[in-house]
Scaffold this motif. Structure first.
Motif, short mmCIF file in Angstrom:
data_model
loop_
_atom_site.label_atom_id
_atom_site.label_comp_id
_atom_site.label_asym_id
_atom_site.label_seq_id
_atom_site.Cartn_x
_atom_site.Cartn_y
_atom_site.Cartn_z
N LEU A 161 0.83 -1.21 0.00
CA LEU A 161 0.00 0.00 0.00
C LEU A 161 0.87 1.26 0.00
O LEU A 161 0.65 2.18 -0.78
N PHE A 266 -7.41 5.82 4.17
CA PHE A 266 -6.92 4.84 3.19
C PHE A 266 -5.92 3.88 3.84
O PHE A 266 -5.89 2.70 3.53
N VAL A 335 -21.73 -3.79 7.16
CA VAL A 335 -21.70 -2.34 6.96
C VAL A 335 -23.04 -1.76 7.44
O VAL A 335 -24.03 -2.48 7.52
N PHE A 397 -16.86 -6.83 -0.64
CA PHE A 397 -16.56 -5.41 -0.84
C PHE A 397 -17.85 -4.58 -0.79
O PHE A 397 -17.89 -3.46 -1.28
C1 HEM Z 1 -9.87 -7.44 1.03
C2 HEM Z 1 -9.76 -6.13 1.16
C3 HEM Z 1 -10.90 -5.18 1.36
C4 HEM Z 1 -12.18 -5.40 1.77
C5 HEM Z 1 -12.82 -6.73 2.13
C6 HEM Z 1 -12.86 -4.12 1.79
C7 HEM Z 1 -14.19 -3.94 2.11
C8 HEM Z 1 -14.86 -2.73 2.05
C9 HEM Z 1 -16.27 -2.55 2.29
C10 HEM Z 1 -17.24 -3.66 2.64
C11 HEM Z 1 -16.56 -1.23 2.14
C12 HEM Z 1 -17.92 -0.53 2.33
C13 HEM Z 1 -17.96 0.13 3.68
C14 HEM Z 1 -19.26 0.81 4.01
O1 HEM Z 1 -20.13 0.89 3.18
O2 HEM Z 1 -19.40 1.26 5.15
C15 HEM Z 1 -15.32 -0.57 1.82
C16 HEM Z 1 -15.19 0.80 1.59
C17 HEM Z 1 -13.99 1.42 1.39
N1 HEM Z 1 -12.76 0.81 1.18
FE1 HEM Z 1 -12.40 -1.17 1.18
N2 HEM Z 1 -11.97 -3.15 1.42
C18 HEM Z 1 -10.77 -3.75 1.13
C19 HEM Z 1 -9.62 -3.13 0.68
C20 HEM Z 1 -9.48 -1.79 0.48
C21 HEM Z 1 -8.31 -1.14 -0.05
C22 HEM Z 1 -7.06 -1.87 -0.53
C23 HEM Z 1 -8.55 0.20 -0.02
C24 HEM Z 1 -7.67 1.34 -0.46
C25 HEM Z 1 -6.43 1.26 -0.84
C26 HEM Z 1 -9.89 0.41 0.51
C27 HEM Z 1 -10.49 1.62 0.73
C28 HEM Z 1 -11.83 1.79 1.01
C29 HEM Z 1 -12.46 3.10 1.11
C30 HEM Z 1 -11.77 4.45 1.01
C31 HEM Z 1 -13.83 2.88 1.33
C32 HEM Z 1 -14.94 3.91 1.43
C33 HEM Z 1 -15.50 4.03 0.01
C34 HEM Z 1 -16.62 5.04 -0.20
O3 HEM Z 1 -17.44 5.28 0.69
O4 HEM Z 1 -16.67 5.54 -1.33
N3 HEM Z 1 -10.43 -0.82 0.79
N4 HEM Z 1 -14.30 -1.50 1.76
#
Ligand code: HEM
Length: 455
Positions: A161, A266, A335, A397
């Motif tokens: 990262l 992030f 979530v 995700f």
């Molecule tokens: C296996 C790895 C990952 C899983 C399972 C995952 C899962 C999730 C989930 C379920 C959400 C929705 C959260 C919500 O609605 O409250 C989310 C949002 C988010 N994730 Fe991931 N994530 C992963 C990796 C990453 C990576 C690598 C990054 C950045 C480098 C990242 C950055 C974010 C950000 C910034 C949000 C907010 C997005 C928004 O509201 O537009 N995530 N993630």
């Protein structure tokens, strides 16, 4: 599926989501156990169930949704119906504005500015950093021994990262960052899930610790920003995207503190999650030698060179293993959303102001959807079986407009890492169980020990 033309009047005619019959103390305990608690709630009240802790004027209701249809009705619809909730509010209050917490309206331009950094095409640029971080792990353990997969995978994902989007190697501060993250995120989740909360101005010891943790992490992000401002040549796409982003109302660039807050989120969202995914997949492979050999053979067929994004097309079975890991141990167990008005969910009415808890963990382990749900079986994710499956049944995700921006990054990183590591070393897991803590996201409660030897 709900017709988006369904009127508020129609929704009023629907029955309320049935109330969960568990006694209140069991409910409080289950709601605060973010992963397995979901299954307790479903066992008693079904896949769409209302949890009440008292009169609604005192404690807002919570509705738990754990079926594909109900989740689609919450996440897959117009975002004017569901908004950030108390969980995001708590994070926002502690750590300021960021993509993760911004309400839907101000979130849109921020998402537009940052999305290009994380498209499927653009994340391919980072594959060198990702493969090299994993190769360092493999090289370190070529002589064999007992490795703590949890610590090793954190190092891999932190390095990936940091090097790919932040322009630095975060590993010098990795242990401190991880500790601060858990203090801060544990505090926010704990507050958000209490039926009654102490007022925010009360300087409790937990709050002081959380604020100090955030301040320490913001120092790291401020250092990153200063370095990038001083040297435009630093390869840090996320930092440069934030520097280039503008406020839609004023047209002005984001303030330094806004940029630092986003970088912090992030680091938090992009590190623990991928570390858990990789650790779990390696631990599972350490119990399934035949599956492990198949992954090793798939990677070995690509030769003994650094794996690239182009190779992922030939790592189909490796990807299946990762998906099965994400099903059994989703790093985001659930979530939350807030209903902005009365909405229809799976034929029921959810009242305006209700907190909706989307249960990803329970969805992924529902015996009606996944035969023998606790068994580790990557063949559930063959391309044919994936095509035949309802899209809202597998949601590591999340889904809809505010699904994970880092999905392509995470899948690329963990696929390259798993293939690189397993091609070089053979693992045997020592622990029968995979213990976790769920301060916010799900993290391994390390050490997760595996015996490794060179292949
Ligand atoms: C296996 C790895 C990952 C899983 C399972 C995952 C899962 C999730 C989930 C379920 C959400 C929705 C959260 C919500 O609605 O409250 C989310 C949002 C988010 N994730 Fe991931 N994530 C992963 C990796 C990453 C990576 C690598 C990054 C950045 C480098 C990242 C950055 C974010 C950000 C910034 C949000 C907010 C997005 C928004 O509201 O537009 N995530 N993630």
């Amino acid at each position: 599926m709900v017709d988006s033309t369904t009127t508020t009047r129609n929704v009023r005619d629907l029955p309320l989501v049935p109330r969960n019959p568990l006694p209140i103390l069991r409910l409080i305990q289950a709601v605060r156990t973010l992963d397995t608690g979901q299954e307790v709630i479903r066992a008693a009240g079904g896949s769409v169930t209302r949890v009440s802790f008292g009169p609604s004027w005192l404690v807002p209701s919570l509705v738990s949704v754990m079926s594909p249809d109900a989740i689609r009705d919450v996440l897959g619809r117009n975002d004017a119906l569901a908004e950030r909730c108390i969980v995001h509010d708590e994070v926002r209050h502690l750590a300021g504005d960021s993509l993760f917490v911004l309400p839907n309206e101000p979130w849109r331009p921020r998402k537009r500015a940052l999305a290009p950094v994380f498209t499927k095409v653009n994340v391919r640029k980072y594959s060198g950093h990702m493969s090299r971080a994993a190769q360092a792990f493999a090289d370190q353990w070529r002589d064999g021994g007992d490795v703590d997969l949890d610590a090793a995978c954190r190092t891999v994902t932190m390095r990936s990262l940091g090097r790919s989007v932040l322009g630095i190697d975060l590993n010098d501060s990795a242990a401190a960052i991880a500790e601060h993250m858990h203090v801060a995120s544990g505090y926010t989740a704990d507050r958000a899930l209490r039926p009654l909360r102490a007022p925010r101005w009360l300087p409790t010891p937990a709050r002081r610790r959380a604020r100090a943790a955030v301040a320490a992490m913001l120092e790291v992000t401020a250092g990153i920003l200063t370095a990038c401002r001083a040297d435009q040549g630093i390869d840090a796409p996320l930092v440069h995207a934030l520097i280039g982003a503008t406020d839609p109302e004023t047209g002005k660039p984001l303030s330094d503190s806004d940029i630092c807050n986003d970088l912090l989120i992030f680091m938090l969202a992009g590190h623990d999650t991928t570390a858990t995914a990789l650790t779990y997949a390696l631990w599972a492979l350490g119990h399934h030698p035949e599956v492990q050999d198949r992954v090793a053979a798939e990677a070995a067929a690509l030769g003994d060179r650094e794996l690239t994004a182009e190779d992922v097309a030939h790592l189909g079975y490796t990807t299946q293993v990762l998906r099965e890991g994400l099903r059994l141990c989703p790093p985001a167990a659930g979530v939350g959303r807030l209903a902005l008005r009365d909405i229809e969910v799976d034929g029921y009415r959810v009242k305006k102001g209700t907190l909706i808890a989307v249960g990803i963990y329970a969805l992924h382990r529902d015996p009606q959807l996944w035969p023998d749900p606790t068994a580790f079986d990557p063949d559930r994710f063959t391309p044919e079986r994936m095509r035949a499956r309802e899209r809202w049944q597998f949601l590591p995700f999340a889904g809809g407009a505010r699904s994970c921006i880092g999905e392509h990054f995470a899948m690329l990183e963990t696929t390259l890492a798993l293939a690189t590591i397993v091609r070089a070393i053979r693992l045997r897991s020592r622990d029968d169980e995979f213990p976790v803590d769920v301060p916010f996201t799900t993290v391994a409660r390390g050490p997760i020990t595996a015996h490794v030897e060179a292949r």
